[in-house]
Design a protein around this motif. Structure first.
Motif, PDB file in Angstrom:
ATOM      1  N   THR A 143       0.844  -1.195   0.000  1.00  0.00           N
ATOM      2  CA  THR A 143       0.000   0.000   0.000  1.00  0.00           C
ATOM      3  C   THR A 143       0.881   1.247   0.000  1.00  0.00           C
ATOM      4  O   THR A 143       1.658   1.463   0.928  1.00  0.00           O
ATOM      5  N   PHE A 144       0.739   2.056  -1.037  1.00  0.00           N
ATOM      6  CA  PHE A 144       1.575   3.235  -1.229  1.00  0.00           C
ATOM      7  C   PHE A 144       0.829   4.504  -0.823  1.00  0.00           C
ATOM      8  O   PHE A 144      -0.400   4.533  -0.778  1.00  0.00           O
ATOM      9  N   TYR A 145       1.622   5.532  -0.563  1.00  0.00           N
ATOM     10  CA  TYR A 145       1.063   6.832  -0.191  1.00  0.00           C
ATOM     11  C   TYR A 145       1.455   7.856  -1.245  1.00  0.00           C
ATOM     12  O   TYR A 145       2.628   7.953  -1.629  1.00  0.00           O
ATOM     13  N   TYR A 146       0.490   8.642  -1.699  1.00  0.00           N
ATOM     14  CA  TYR A 146       0.727   9.629  -2.757  1.00  0.00           C
ATOM     15  C   TYR A 146       1.227  10.950  -2.200  1.00  0.00           C
ATOM     16  O   TYR A 146       0.624  11.517  -1.284  1.00  0.00           O
ATOM     17  N   LEU A 147       2.337  11.431  -2.770  1.00  0.00           N
ATOM     18  CA  LEU A 147       2.860  12.756  -2.464  1.00  0.00           C
ATOM     19  C   LEU A 147       2.618  13.677  -3.656  1.00  0.00           C
ATOM     20  O   LEU A 147       3.089  13.405  -4.766  1.00  0.00           O
ATOM     21  N   VAL A 176      -0.687   9.950 -14.318  1.00  0.00           N
ATOM     22  CA  VAL A 176      -0.578  10.782 -13.115  1.00  0.00           C
ATOM     23  C   VAL A 176       0.783  10.614 -12.458  1.00  0.00           C
ATOM     24  O   VAL A 176       1.469  11.593 -12.163  1.00  0.00           O
ATOM     25  N   PHE A 177       1.194   9.382 -12.243  1.00  0.00           N
ATOM     26  CA  PHE A 177       2.365   9.093 -11.420  1.00  0.00           C
ATOM     27  C   PHE A 177       3.615   8.866 -12.276  1.00  0.00           C
ATOM     28  O   PHE A 177       3.577   8.142 -13.267  1.00  0.00           O
ATOM     29  N   ASP A 178       4.702   9.481 -11.855  1.00  0.00           N
ATOM     30  CA  ASP A 178       5.977   9.361 -12.562  1.00  0.00           C
ATOM     31  C   ASP A 178       7.083   8.801 -11.676  1.00  0.00           C
ATOM     32  O   ASP A 178       8.165   8.485 -12.167  1.00  0.00           O
ATOM     33  N   PHE A 179       6.816   8.699 -10.382  1.00  0.00           N
ATOM     34  CA  PHE A 179       7.814   8.230  -9.428  1.00  0.00           C
ATOM     35  C   PHE A 179       7.171   7.223  -8.477  1.00  0.00           C
ATOM     36  O   PHE A 179       6.018   7.388  -8.070  1.00  0.00           O
ATOM     37  N   LYS A 180       7.956   6.211  -8.117  1.00  0.00           N
ATOM     38  CA  LYS A 180       7.452   5.189  -7.196  1.00  0.00           C
ATOM     39  C   LYS A 180       8.628   4.570  -6.461  1.00  0.00           C
ATOM     40  O   LYS A 180       9.561   4.058  -7.085  1.00  0.00           O
ATOM     41  N   CYS A 181       8.595   4.631  -5.137  1.00  0.00           N
ATOM     42  CA  CYS A 181       9.655   4.050  -4.316  1.00  0.00           C
ATOM     43  C   CYS A 181       9.084   2.859  -3.556  1.00  0.00           C
ATOM     44  O   CYS A 181       8.253   3.033  -2.652  1.00  0.00           O
ATOM     45  N   GLU A 182       9.526   1.673  -3.923  1.00  0.00           N
ATOM     46  CA  GLU A 182       9.019   0.458  -3.280  1.00  0.00           C
ATOM     47  C   GLU A 182       9.364   0.397  -1.794  1.00  0.00           C
ATOM     48  O   GLU A 182       8.485   0.143  -0.968  1.00  0.00           O
ATOM     49  N   PRO A 183      10.625   0.627  -1.403  1.00  0.00           N
ATOM     50  CA  PRO A 183      10.949   0.508   0.027  1.00  0.00           C
ATOM     51  C   PRO A 183      10.194   1.511   0.903  1.00  0.00           C
ATOM     52  O   PRO A 183       9.772   1.177   2.010  1.00  0.00           O
ATOM     53  N   CYS A 184      10.028   2.741   0.397  1.00  0.00           N
ATOM     54  CA  CYS A 184       9.372   3.784   1.193  1.00  0.00           C
ATOM     55  C   CYS A 184       7.864   3.789   1.017  1.00  0.00           C
ATOM     56  O   CYS A 184       7.158   4.528   1.729  1.00  0.00           O
ATOM     57  N   ARG A 185       7.370   3.003   0.063  1.00  0.00           N
ATOM     58  CA  ARG A 185       5.937   2.953  -0.232  1.00  0.00           C
ATOM     59  C   ARG A 185       5.391   4.351  -0.560  1.00  0.00           C
ATOM     60  O   ARG A 185       4.314   4.739  -0.116  1.00  0.00           O
ATOM     61  N   LEU A 186       6.146   5.088  -1.378  1.00  0.00           N
ATOM     62  CA  LEU A 186       5.727   6.414  -1.814  1.00  0.00           C
ATOM     63  C   LEU A 186       5.541   6.430  -3.324  1.00  0.00           C
ATOM     64  O   LEU A 186       6.263   5.750  -4.058  1.00  0.00           O
ATOM     65  N   ILE A 187       4.587   7.230  -3.776  1.00  0.00           N
ATOM     66  CA  ILE A 187       4.333   7.401  -5.201  1.00  0.00           C
ATOM     67  C   ILE A 187       4.041   8.878  -5.432  1.00  0.00           C
ATOM     68  O   ILE A 187       3.468   9.551  -4.572  1.00  0.00           O
ATOM     69  N   SER A 188       4.486   9.409  -6.576  1.00  0.00           N
ATOM     70  CA  SER A 188       4.341  10.844  -6.797  1.00  0.00           C
ATOM     71  C   SER A 188       4.293  11.143  -8.289  1.00  0.00           C
ATOM     72  O   SER A 188       4.467  10.251  -9.128  1.00  0.00           O
ATOM     73  N   ASN A 189       4.050  12.390  -8.583  1.00  0.00           N
ATOM     74  CA  ASN A 189       3.975  12.857  -9.967  1.00  0.00           C
ATOM     75  C   ASN A 189       5.147  13.770 -10.289  1.00  0.00           C
ATOM     76  O   ASN A 189       5.750  14.374  -9.397  1.00  0.00           O
ATOM     77  N   LEU A 190       5.473  13.854 -11.577  1.00  0.00           N
ATOM     78  CA  LEU A 190       6.358  14.911 -12.041  1.00  0.00           C
ATOM     79  C   LEU A 190       5.653  16.231 -11.748  1.00  0.00           C
ATOM     80  O   LEU A 190       4.433  16.326 -11.895  1.00  0.00           O
TER      81      LEU A 190
END
Length: 257
Positions: A201-205, A237-251
């Motif tokens: 489960t990821f969290y969007y920044l 929407v999303f351009d970045f995703k970090c598996e270890p940190c469970r973070l996802i974000s956009n450019l």
């Protein structure tokens, strides 16, 4: 999403001063359990009772098998003030709502919302479609109130930064910084949901601003500092995703096409 009408019959002498708060308690309990979505529920009084119109994630969202303890208590209170359990009439599909996720098994999911959304903030990672909250174990105290309160706060900040008139920078900081108060709450919820569901489960920044397109494309994960850019945008929407940190974000939206 589906529009439903709830009809409450009066089976004994009932005072509006008692009926109205009992119905409000019932609707709040449904909302905090994810069985209805949104924040406005028109309620009208008729000669034979009261009706309320709600939006549900699925056609059977109001079935008793999904009820939380709070919903069951609210139904008991309806009976106490002389109202029947509501008769549910399915009115049709809501044309202005997102389509509920139909996955039987999600490989990953994320917490994602915007000021435009009133649906569940839990999204299927493969389709970005909202997942009804009652389909997962309760997050705290038997329901999902903590998730919805986080969603309300996130959307309030998003609305402020979109309006751009007051508290814009503070609002952007809250929804874009991984250690802000809202992000800490959201990341904690995402981690807890992952432990309950055994689904990553990821969290969007949110991301806006930045110095240049090249700098934005090269920016590392703000939590661990490692590369996290995706080879291709996800869901546009999303351009970045970090598996270890469970973070996802956009450019940064300042540089997206």
């Amino acid at each position: 999403m589906w529009v439903c009408e709830l009809h409450f019959d009066c089976y004994q002498e009932t005072q509006l001063a008692e009926a109205e708060p009992a119905i409000r308690q019932f609707i709040d309990a449904l909302r905090y359990n994810g069985q209805i979505v949104g924040r406005e529920f028109p309620t009208a009084m008729h000669a034979d009772g009261l009706t309320a119109r709600v939006v549900c994630p699925e056609q059977d969202s109001l079935h008793a098998r999904y009820h939380s303890r709070q919903v069951a208590l609210a139904i008991s209170n309806l009976h106490h003030v002389g109202l029947t359990s509501p008769k549910v009439t399915l009115k049709g599909q809501d044309l202005n709502s997102d389509t509920t996720d139909a996955c039987s098994a999600r490989p990953w999911q994320l917490l994602y919302t915007t000021y435009l959304h009133s649906c569940s903030p839990l999204r299927c990672g493969e389709h970005l479609a909202p997942v009804p909250l009652y389909q997962i174990p309760a997050v705290a105290n038997g329901d999902f109130k903590q998730v919805l309160k986080w969603q309300e706060d996130w959307e309030a900040c998003d609305q402020l930064q979109m309006n751009g008139s007051i508290l814009e920078h503070a609002a952007v900081s809250e929804i874009s910084e991984p250690e802000s108060r809202i992000s800490q709450r959201g990341r904690k919820l995402a981690k807890h949901i992952e432990s309950l569901t055994a689904i990553p489960t990821f969290y969007y920044l949110y991301r806006v601003g930045g110095d240049s397109l090249s700098a934005e494309q090269a920016r590392p994960c703000p939590s661990c500092g490692q590369p996290w850019r995706l080879s291709e945008p996800l869901h546009e929407v999303f351009d970045f995703k970090c598996e270890p940190c469970r973070l996802i974000s956009n450019l940064s939206w300042d540089f997206k096409d």
